[in-house]
Design an enzyme around this catalytic site. Structure first.
Site, short mmCIF file in Angstrom:
data_model
loop_
_atom_site.label_atom_id
_atom_site.label_comp_id
_atom_site.label_asym_id
_atom_site.label_seq_id
_atom_site.Cartn_x
_atom_site.Cartn_y
_atom_site.Cartn_z
N HIS A 264 -9.55 1.26 4.00
CA HIS A 264 -8.24 1.88 5.28
C HIS A 264 -9.40 2.80 6.28
CE1 HIS A 264 -4.44 2.87 6.52
NE2 HIS A 264 -4.21 1.66 5.52
N ASN B 19 0.84 -0.94 0.18
CA ASN B 19 0.20 0.39 0.13
C ASN B 19 1.00 1.41 0.04
OD1 ASN B 19 -1.66 2.28 0.44
ND2 ASN B 19 -2.33 1.31 2.55
N GLU C 220 -5.65 -4.63 10.48
CA GLU C 220 -4.63 -3.69 10.79
C GLU C 220 -5.92 -2.99 11.92
OE1 GLU C 220 -2.47 -2.92 6.80
OE2 GLU C 220 -4.52 -1.47 7.17
N LYS D 58 0.73 4.22 -0.08
CA LYS D 58 -0.53 5.63 0.17
C LYS D 58 -0.16 6.68 -1.21
CE LYS D 58 -0.50 3.21 4.30
NZ LYS D 58 -0.08 3.58 5.99
N SER E 297 2.61 -1.95 10.67
CA SER E 297 4.23 -1.92 10.81
C SER E 297 4.97 -3.55 10.78
CB SER E 297 4.46 -1.61 12.19
OG SER E 297 3.98 -0.09 11.93
N GLU F 40 -6.49 5.00 7.08
CA GLU F 40 -6.96 6.57 7.09
C GLU F 40 -8.09 7.49 6.54
OE1 GLU F 40 -3.12 5.73 5.26
OE2 GLU F 40 -2.40 5.05 6.75
N GLY G 121 1.65 2.72 10.79
CA GLY G 121 3.05 3.58 10.71
C GLY G 121 3.27 4.06 12.20
P1 PGA Z 1 2.55 0.58 7.62
O1 PGA Z 1 0.91 0.62 6.94
O2 PGA Z 1 2.85 -1.03 7.35
O3 PGA Z 1 3.28 1.34 7.73
O4 PGA Z 1 1.80 0.45 9.46
C1 PGA Z 1 0.39 -0.02 6.07
C2 PGA Z 1 -1.14 0.18 6.16
O5 PGA Z 1 -1.20 1.23 6.20
O6 PGA Z 1 -1.42 -1.39 5.21
#
Ligand code: PGA
Length: 242
Positions: free
Chosen positions: A96, A10, A165, A12, A203, A98, A171
């Site tokens: 997601h 992903n 998640e 982003k 992460s 976010e 993140g």
């Molecule tokens: P990350 O993000 O691996 O940077 O924690 C995972 C995600 O948001 O899908």
């Protein structure tokens, strides 16, 4: 039937034409020629043409990070599932955290996006996950159960992927332990068909991927930050392949 194992990147809102060219060149060079896991990258909309051109016919699939719940019409700024399909997308991330947190997507809207993706022949990757506050209040199963439940009300989960998640691990560099991951995955497993792939995201790094992937109900990962660094993403693919 064995469940599909998958590593999904992903990206982003990261990347440029040049950085994507370099990243995909390195991934195509390093991706294992044989292996038992699938690999996909979910990329920003403007680069779908470039990504399709570079990946077509190869071992890496691609997809989007969001999709409109509508088929077409006066929805300024939105992108339909049919448009994604035309650019060769196999996957679309929906729900997601976010999108839920920063753009106010509701469970009902996420369910409609899930349906729209499926109708256009895409495989949705549905994200569910609790905040730290919800975990601390012992509400993890209630929250992920509600998020998934809304989708299951009107959709079959036949051709779909689930991603757990935890919001507090995305993140942040803060890991869920393999045992914490397994507990939630086992709970989710009871709600979908036995061959639904369930990915973990939050992460995931080369250092912790193997331990998480070793859990019986973990079928792969949804990778944010580490998917932007070719050697890290390849190491995570390797961890799932072995
Ligand atoms: P990350 O993000 O691996 O940077 O924690 C995972 C995600 O948001 O899908």
């Amino acid at each position: 039937m064995a469940r599909v194992r998958l590593v999904a990147g992903n990206w982003k809102m990261h990347g440029s034409r040049a950085s994507i060219q370099a990243l995909l060149d390195a991934l195509l060079q390093g991706i294992p020629r044989s292996g038992n896991c699938a690999v996909t990258v979910c990329v920003p909309f403007p680069y779908l043409g470039q990504v399709a051109e570079m990946l077509r016919g190869g071992p890496i699939a691609w997809g989007a990070q969001n999709v409109s719940e509508h088929q077409q019409g006066a929805y300024t700024g939105e992108v339909s599932a049919a448009m994604l399909a035309e650019f060769g997308c196999r996957h679309a991330i929906v729900g997601h955290s976010e999108r839920r947190q920063l753009y106010g997507e509701t469970d009902a809207q996420v369910a409609a996006k899930f349906a729209a993706a499926g109708t256009a022949g895409l495989t949705p990757i549905l994200c569910v996950g609790e905040t730290l506050q919800e975990r601390d209040a012992g509400r993890t199963e209630e929250v992920v159960g509600r998020q998934l439940g809304k989708v299951l009300e009107k959709n079959s989960f036949e051709n779909a992927i689930l991603a757990y998640e935890p919001v507090w691990a995305i993140g942040t560099g803060r890991n869920a332990t393999p045992e914490q991951v397994q507990t939630v995955h086992a709970f989710l497993r009871g709600k979908v068909s036995s061959d639904t792939p369930i990915l973990y995201g939050g992460s995931v790094k080369p250092q912790n991927a193997a331990a998480i992937f070793a859990m019986p109900d973990v079928d792969g990962g949804l990778i944010g930050g580490a998917s932007l660094v070719a050697k890290d993403f390849l190491a995570i693919v390797e961890a799932l392949n072995t």
